[in-house]
Design a protein around this motif. Structure first.
Motif, PDB file in Angstrom:
ATOM      1  N   SER A  49       9.071 -26.850  11.759  1.00 18.46           N
ATOM      2  CA  SER A  49       7.938 -26.931  10.844  1.00 18.46           C
ATOM      3  C   SER A  49       7.453 -28.377  10.958  1.00 18.46           C
ATOM      4  O   SER A  49       8.258 -29.305  10.832  1.00 18.46           O
ATOM      5  N   ALA A  60      -1.804 -31.645   7.683  1.00 18.73           N
ATOM      6  CA  ALA A  60      -1.728 -30.211   7.976  1.00 18.73           C
ATOM      7  C   ALA A  60      -0.292 -29.875   8.310  1.00 18.73           C
ATOM      8  O   ALA A  60       0.469 -30.734   8.763  1.00 18.73           O
ATOM      9  N   VAL A  61       0.090 -28.630   8.067  1.00 20.61           N
ATOM     10  CA  VAL A  61       1.429 -28.169   8.413  1.00 20.61           C
ATOM     11  C   VAL A  61       1.310 -27.024   9.399  1.00 20.61           C
ATOM     12  O   VAL A  61       0.536 -26.087   9.184  1.00 20.61           O
ATOM     13  N   MET A  80       1.318 -23.234  16.211  1.00 23.40           N
ATOM     14  CA  MET A  80       0.590 -22.204  15.485  1.00 23.40           C
ATOM     15  C   MET A  80       0.582 -22.498  13.989  1.00 23.40           C
ATOM     16  O   MET A  80       1.366 -23.302  13.494  1.00 23.40           O
ATOM     17  N   SER A  81      -0.330 -21.839  13.304  1.00 24.52           N
ATOM     18  CA  SER A  81      -0.398 -22.010  11.862  1.00 24.52           C
ATOM     19  C   SER A  81       0.759 -21.221  11.233  1.00 24.52           C
ATOM     20  O   SER A  81       1.377 -20.375  11.881  1.00 24.52           O
ATOM     21  N   ILE A  82       1.004 -21.518   9.977  1.00 24.08           N
ATOM     22  CA  ILE A  82       2.050 -20.792   9.248  1.00 24.08           C
ATOM     23  C   ILE A  82       1.724 -19.299   9.214  1.00 24.08           C
ATOM     24  O   ILE A  82       2.608 -18.447   9.232  1.00 24.08           O
ATOM     25  N   GLU A  83       0.429 -18.972   9.238  1.00 25.01           N
ATOM     26  CA  GLU A  83      -0.008 -17.567   9.174  1.00 25.01           C
ATOM     27  C   GLU A  83       0.145 -16.851  10.506  1.00 25.01           C
ATOM     28  O   GLU A  83      -0.161 -15.671  10.611  1.00 25.01           O
ATOM     29  N   GLY A  84       0.575 -17.591  11.539  1.00 28.71           N
ATOM     30  CA  GLY A  84       0.826 -16.934  12.823  1.00 28.71           C
ATOM     31  C   GLY A  84      -0.305 -17.071  13.821  1.00 28.71           C
ATOM     32  O   GLY A  84      -0.229 -16.520  14.915  1.00 28.71           O
ATOM     33  N   LEU A  85      -1.344 -17.831  13.509  1.00 22.74           N
ATOM     34  CA  LEU A  85      -2.445 -18.010  14.446  1.00 22.74           C
ATOM     35  C   LEU A  85      -2.042 -19.063  15.477  1.00 22.74           C
ATOM     36  O   LEU A  85      -1.722 -20.187  15.106  1.00 22.74           O
ATOM     37  N   THR A  86      -2.053 -18.696  16.741  1.00 24.19           N
ATOM     38  CA  THR A  86      -1.645 -19.621  17.804  1.00 24.19           C
ATOM     39  C   THR A  86      -2.803 -20.537  18.161  1.00 24.19           C
ATOM     40  O   THR A  86      -3.855 -20.082  18.603  1.00 24.19           O
ATOM     41  N   PHE A  87      -2.597 -21.862  17.969  1.00 22.96           N
ATOM     42  CA  PHE A  87      -3.636 -22.836  18.276  1.00 22.96           C
ATOM     43  C   PHE A  87      -3.560 -23.273  19.723  1.00 22.96           C
ATOM     44  O   PHE A  87      -4.570 -23.551  20.363  1.00 22.96           O
TER      45      PHE A  87
ATOM     46  N   TYR B  76       3.759 -17.672   1.062  1.00 25.88           N
ATOM     47  CA  TYR B  76       4.928 -17.592   1.929  1.00 25.88           C
ATOM     48  C   TYR B  76       6.127 -18.151   1.173  1.00 25.88           C
ATOM     49  O   TYR B  76       6.055 -19.249   0.605  1.00 25.88           O
ATOM     50  N   ASP B 104      -2.594 -29.207   0.951  1.00 26.75           N
ATOM     51  CA  ASP B 104      -2.903 -29.361   2.361  1.00 26.75           C
ATOM     52  C   ASP B 104      -4.405 -29.556   2.463  1.00 26.75           C
ATOM     53  O   ASP B 104      -5.165 -28.669   2.102  1.00 26.75           O
ATOM     54  N   GLU B 177      -3.381 -11.258  19.474  1.00 29.48           N
ATOM     55  CA  GLU B 177      -4.127 -12.430  19.945  1.00 29.48           C
ATOM     56  C   GLU B 177      -4.328 -12.356  21.451  1.00 29.48           C
ATOM     57  O   GLU B 177      -5.334 -12.801  21.994  1.00 29.48           O
TER      58      GLU B 177
END
Lengths: 215, 204
Positions: A49, A60-61, A80-87, B76, B104, B177
């Motif tokens: 994390s 940002a985390v 990736m974001s905590i929500e699972g979006l891969t940056f 979460y 944040d 994705e």
């Protein structure tokens, strides 16, 4: 003249602030073993994390996954974001291959810089050890050099064992990394990276998962 | 960063929207009629992130609360604690750090207002004029959402929703994705139209 001054500062003044005494060549292996404790020798996959703090108070985390092989220097990294979006996803094995990069992570400079940071945190410094010694309080120092860059590892014993890395280029500090709380297999649970040049930022990493990959 | 915030928020908002779809009788004409029957949602979720780089999924757990017309709490609980709260035009995100929740600052209100305009249309059961997703009913209690916008398609290829046999309840959401990147959300303890304390959307 400037080079002599630089050598003087690096070898004499800075270690002198910590009460430093150079070690004999015979003592180098033992010191190096202590300096390199946070760096595994086998391939590992780690999940962190990561809290990033940027100038202007922005933060940002995100989650970071790294699959790294110390023997070859290969790094496969995902952010990736905590929500699972891969940056961001890229592999560096001598050359960079970016598999996915969303703005603002889609610049080549970002990818190179990020992989360098990951390598600094997860793998032992490149280059040869050119200096080793003892510092007050049962600590020690190892200095690695390659080209115009050096990386110093300063180990301090005490209530909490810490490893501080200082990466310099032409004498100027680029990065400082502080590692602590090693797991039973030697992976730091807490890492703080402070970047000074060319952009300043801080990354605080907390280890969430780790796995040695032995296949 | 604004575009990034918008993507994250849409990523989170997809799920509450899909619960509205589930009130759907099976064809588009039912959507508008039944959209007004769901006023609140609460559920427990398990999120599994699957990537080629991982030997096993990354698992996160949390809770979701939604109250019509525009209140959402996406929380979460593990492994990282964070809370996204949307309440009217206010969006805030909090992350657990050093023993406390801190705000944040990467979420941007301007981005959220754009997203909320989009979502307001969905809540009215209006999926034709949405600029974001095209919804298709598939066999086996499945709904498939595909982004209309090329930019969003590079980020999310499609969203597959598996409906429960219980009316109005989603069993699973799969966000694709790419070939090797999936996020699967599974829902349990789903409650529809129960009273949710307003404080959940105002405080952390």
């Amino acid at each position: 003249m400037r080079r002599i001054l630089l050598i003087y500062v690096l070898l004499i003044v800075i270690p002198g602030c910590m009460s430093y005494s150079p070690a004999s060549r015979k003592e180098y292996p033992g010191i190096q073993k202590t300096c390199l404790r946070p760096f595994p020798s086998v391939r590992y996959r780690v999940v962190h994390s990561i809290r990033g703090s940027l100038p202007g108070g922005r933060s940002a985390v995100i989650s970071g996954i790294s699959d790294f092989t110390p023997s070859t220097g290969r790094i496969h990294a995902v952010m990736m974001s905590i929500e699972g979006l891969t940056f961001f996803e890229a592999v560096h094995d001598g050359r960079m291959s970016v598999k996915r990069a969303l703005p603002p992570f889609d610049s080549g400079e970002f990818a190179e810089g990020m992989m360098e940071d990951i390598a600094l945190i997860l793998m032992k410094p490149r280059g040869d050890m050119i200096e080793a010694g003892f510092i007050s309080g049962n600590g020690c120092l190892c200095r690695y050099g390659k080209g115009n860059e050096t990386v110093e590892i300063i180990y301090r014993a005490g209530e909490k064992m810490t490893w501080t890395l200082i990466r310099r280029r032409n004498g100027a500090i680029l990065r400082k990394v502080r590692m602590s709380d090693l797991t039973t297999d030697g992976i730091p649970e807490r890492v703080v990276l402070t970047a000074y040049k060319p952009v300043s930022y801080t990354l605080s990493l907390v280890l969430m998962q780790r796995e040695a990959i032995r296949y | 960063m604004r575009a990034q915030s918008r993507r994250i928020i849409l990523h989170c908002m997809v799920v509450p929207i899909l619960f509205f779809l589930c009130a759907w009788g099976g064809n588009r004409s039912d959507i508008k009629k039944t959209a007004g029957t769901i006023s609140s949602i609460s559920a427990v979720f398990t999120q599994k992130k699957m990537l080629k780089i991982l030997s096993k999924p990354l698992v996160s757990k949390g809770k979701l609360y939604y109250q019509k017309p525009s209140s959402l709490r996406w929380e979460y609980e593990s492994p990282v604690k964070s809370i996204l709260i949307m309440h009217g035009s206010t969006v805030k995100r909090y992350i657990w750090h050093n023993g406390k929740m801190i705000e944040d600052s990467s979420a941007q209100i301007q981005s959220m207002q754009v997203v909320m305009n989009e979502i307001s249309g969905w809540f009215r059961g209006d999926f034709e004029s949405t600029k974001t997703f095209a919804a298709t009913v598939k066999p086996g209690r499945m709904i498939e959402l595909v982004p209309k916008e090329k930019g969003l398609m590079k980020i999310i290829q499609k969203i597959s929703v598996k409906l429960s046999t219980k009316p109005g309840v989603i069993e699973r959401v799969t966000i694709t994705e790419g070939l090797d990147s999936l996020t699967i959300l599974e829902f349990t303890n789903v409650l529809l139209n129960k009273t949710i304390p307003a404080s959940l959307f105002q405080k952390i």
